[in-house]
Design an enzyme around this catalytic site. Structure first.
Site, PDB file in Angstrom:
ATOM      1  N   GLY A 108      93.085 -59.867  67.117  1.00  0.00           N
ATOM      2  CA  GLY A 108      94.532 -60.059  67.152  1.00  0.00           C
ATOM      3  C   GLY A 108      95.219 -58.915  66.457  1.00  0.00           C
ATOM      4  CB  CYS A 135      88.324 -57.593  66.088  1.00  0.00           C
ATOM      5  SG  CYS A 135      89.262 -56.126  65.653  1.00  0.00           S
ATOM      6  CE1 TYR A 136      94.332 -60.973  61.065  1.00  0.00           C
ATOM      7  CE2 TYR A 136      94.147 -62.910  62.474  1.00  0.00           C
ATOM      8  CZ  TYR A 136      94.670 -62.282  61.353  1.00  0.00           C
ATOM      9  OH  TYR A 136      95.535 -62.955  60.526  1.00  0.00           O
ATOM     10  CG  HIS A 221      86.991 -55.872  70.712  1.00  0.00           C
ATOM     11  ND1 HIS A 221      87.723 -57.034  70.619  1.00  0.00           N
ATOM     12  CD2 HIS A 221      87.583 -54.989  69.862  1.00  0.00           C
ATOM     13  CE1 HIS A 221      88.721 -56.866  69.771  1.00  0.00           C
ATOM     14  NE2 HIS A 221      88.659 -55.629  69.290  1.00  0.00           N
ATOM     15  CD  GLU A 223      86.190 -59.176  73.037  1.00  0.00           C
ATOM     16  OE1 GLU A 223      85.120 -59.055  72.415  1.00  0.00           O
ATOM     17  OE2 GLU A 223      87.309 -59.087  72.493  1.00  0.00           O
ATOM     18  CG  ASP A 279      93.747 -70.920  93.876  1.00  0.00           C
ATOM     19  OD1 ASP A 279      92.553 -70.567  93.959  1.00  0.00           O
ATOM     20  OD2 ASP A 279      94.646 -70.196  93.437  1.00  0.00           O
ATOM     21  CE  LYS A 421      91.899 -66.839  93.910  1.00  0.00           C
ATOM     22  NZ  LYS A 421      93.207 -67.437  94.194  1.00  0.00           N
TER      23      LYS A 421
END
Ligand code: XMP
Length: 565
Positions: A108, A135-136, A221, A223, A279, A421
């Site tokens: 963040g 991180c944060y 990170h 991710e 969808d 999705k």
């Protein structure tokens, strides 16, 4: 795994649809208008998730405002572990209902020493469950558990080499002792909290990874794709540290969701607007599997669809899937309202409003209806609840077909509310939705009205449909349909001079828009092989009456947008 049928606790008392006069319909329109004016409308946090005790592994991701928060959720789901992205100040009851096996704290923009800096809620720190702080999130772990965080001399941004001090299970199982990671931080840990030890470091971050029992802090990170072995680190945390099983699959999702819809609907009746997209199709199929003919689908043909689209939708749902579908042929109504309109936002409003009118009338004809099924996806839920997007500037009003006002006189069933999705596509396949529909490219709610630049007439729509058909056909034949995000034609109001045989022509200009993208938020023009472009161009000019020139749009988003209007 828990079913994701939501809305139960947020739905007000059940009203009955009554739209037999204009007053009632205008209420819908006012609501729609109010909604479209409310850019980034405020929604209930999470909009009401299925708050039953979980029977499968779940992970709670606390969002501290990182631009990568959604990515963390994607990475966790990829490991077949169910997760939800929750606001950092989430209420305890909501977390208890999810019953997560572990927590992940996102990064963040804040600094732990700032006034009002977001904190890890006490009940999470004291839960005794594994926590991965990124991180944060890591800095908060250090700060709140008695360590020290300090601003670094300079912000560390970009690649760094991570040296693993202890390349053994659980976190680094199977990984090399040195690899490249992606850093983006100002503060860093200057003193470990009691009991923690350093597992890895980099040149600028002596404490790049720290851990104590089930508590892990990572400065980089994992991710993002720029971190080598990021997926593996997340997997190791989930399976080796948190003890998750990875049992969340499309099959189990279908089973649980169908059961939950059946319980909720009982003997009630459900309607669902079909748009032709994946969808609404998957949402309808889940409901149909649960309650069969208690579901009626409404398919509004607004005259703004691609060639053969209405026939295909009806064929799939009526003949192939044997569902009740009301087919509303409303092209004349839409086109009458669009006559003379050239402003893109006005086109969007008209198509959105007219859709609501038609839908409401049809629903009224059906008699008493209790539930409305919608194909809302998780990214929309996250977007509408994230504080950042509330302030985001409105570039285009997105009126979806099937995008109905929030406060309708039905209870909402949103079976895809917690899916991304690609997971919806998985579920669609699991349910037997034809591949063609599973992989359909996104199509805007206002349809071809925003691809006919300028006035929308039947004739101009026909020209665009013919050109668009060629694009689709050639892109599919070249095997590129799934590789690109969208591929379509745009009919411009420009006329240019050409020559055919011995004659001068003065014809329409068609533009090709073919883009790659992950989510439609940013996009790049697709590097389509020249031969394919050549075939498309030559076929359009030869097959589409009145068109004598084709251009390829080579703008990325930003600064352009994907659609021309
Ligand atoms: P833009 O043009 O904003 O498009 O770059 C991003 C994605 O959104 C789709 N799009 C819409 N979808 N209603 C929709 O349902 C709309 O009004 C609308 N406008 C754009 C576009 O096709 C692309 O996938």
């Amino acid at each position: 795994m828990e079913a994701s049928v939501s809305g139960g606790e947020t739905a007000p008392e059940t009203h009955r649809l009554r739209v037999s006069d204009d007053i009632e319909i205008s209420t819908y329109l006012e609501i729609a208008e109010a909604q479209s004016q409310r850019a980034g409308a405020e929604a209930e946090p999470g909009g009401g998730s299925p708050q039953e005790p979980a029977t499968r592994d779940a992970v709670a991701i606390l969002d501290f405002g990182s631009q990568y928060s959604q990515l963390i959720a994607r990475r966790v789901r990829e490991q077949h572990v169910y997760c939800e992205l929750l606001p950092h100040d989430v209420e305890e009851a909501r977390v208890r209902a999810l019953n997560p096996r572990a927590f992940i704290l996102s990064g963040g923009p804040a600094s732990v020493y700032q006034e009002h800096a977001p904190q890890i809620p006490r009940f999470i720190l004291e839960s005794g469950r594994p926590i991965l702080g990124i991180c944060y999130g890591m800095q908060l772990l250090a700060h709140q558990l008695g360590g020290e965080v300090q601003p670094a001399d300079r912000r560390e941004y970009g690649h760094a080499v991570l040296r693993v001090a202890d390349p053994v299970p659980p976190l680094f199982a199977g990984l090399p002792s040195e690899f490249s990671v992606w850093m983006s931080h100002g503060d860093s840990i200057s003193r470990l909290p009691p009991g923690f030890r350093v597992l890895a470091s980099s040149d600028n971050s002596p404490v790049a990874v720290m851990a104590r029992d089930g508590l892990v802090g990572i400065q980089f990170h994992p991710e993002v794709v720029h971190t080598s072995f990021g997926r593996e680190i997340i997997r190791n945390f989930l399976f080796n540290v948190a003890g998750c099983q990875g049992t969340w699959t499309a099959g189990s999702y279908v089973e649980e969701t169908v059961r939950s819809i059946r319980e909720r609907v009982g003997s009630g009746r459900v309607i669902c607007a079909l748009s032709g997209g994946v969808d609404s199709a998957v949402a309808a199929m889940l409901v149909h599997r649960a309650v069969g003919d208690q579901l009626t689908c409404i398919f509004v043909d607004n005259g703004l669809l691609r060639r053969q689209e209405p026939e295909r939708v009806l064929d799939t749902f009526r003949r192939h899937l044997r569902m009740n579908v009301v087919h509303v042929q409303a092209a004349s109504r839409f086109l009458a309202r669009l006559a003379g309109v050239t402003d893109p936002e006005q086109k969007r409003r008209i198509v959105g409003d007219e859709f609501i009118r038609v839908f409401a009338e049809e629903a009224e004809r059906l008699g008493q209806i209790d539930f409305l099924a919608q194909g809302t996806l998780y990214p929309d839920v996250i977007e509408s609840t994230s504080k950042e997007t509330r302030a985001a500037a409105k570039i285009k009003t997105h009126h979806n077909v099937g995008g109905l006002p929030e406060h309708l006189p039905f209870q909402l069933i949103e079976p895809l509310r917690y899916l991304f999705k690609d997971e919806v596509r998985e579920v669609g396949r699991e349910l037997g939705l034809p591949e063609e529909m599973v992989w359909r490219q996104p199509f805007p709610g206002p349809g071809l009205s925003i691809r006919v630049i300028g006035e929308v007439t039947r004739e101009r729509l026909e020209t665009l449909r013919a050109a668009d058909w060629v694009v689709m056909d050639e892109i599919k034949q070249a095997g590129l349909y799934r590789q690109v995000w969208q591929s379509f034609a745009v009919l411009t109001p420009i006329r240019t001079v050409g020559v055919m045989g011995d004659y001068r022509t003065y014809g329409h200009l068609v533009a090709l828009r073919i883009v790659t993208s992950d989510d439609g938020m940013t996009a790049d023009w697709a590097r389509i092989p020249h031969e394919v472009l050549a075939r498309i161009s030559s076929r359009i000019v030869n097959e589409v009456p009145g068109v004598n020139r084709v251009v390829y749009d080579i703008s990325s988003k930003p600064p352009s947008t994907i659609e021309w209007e």
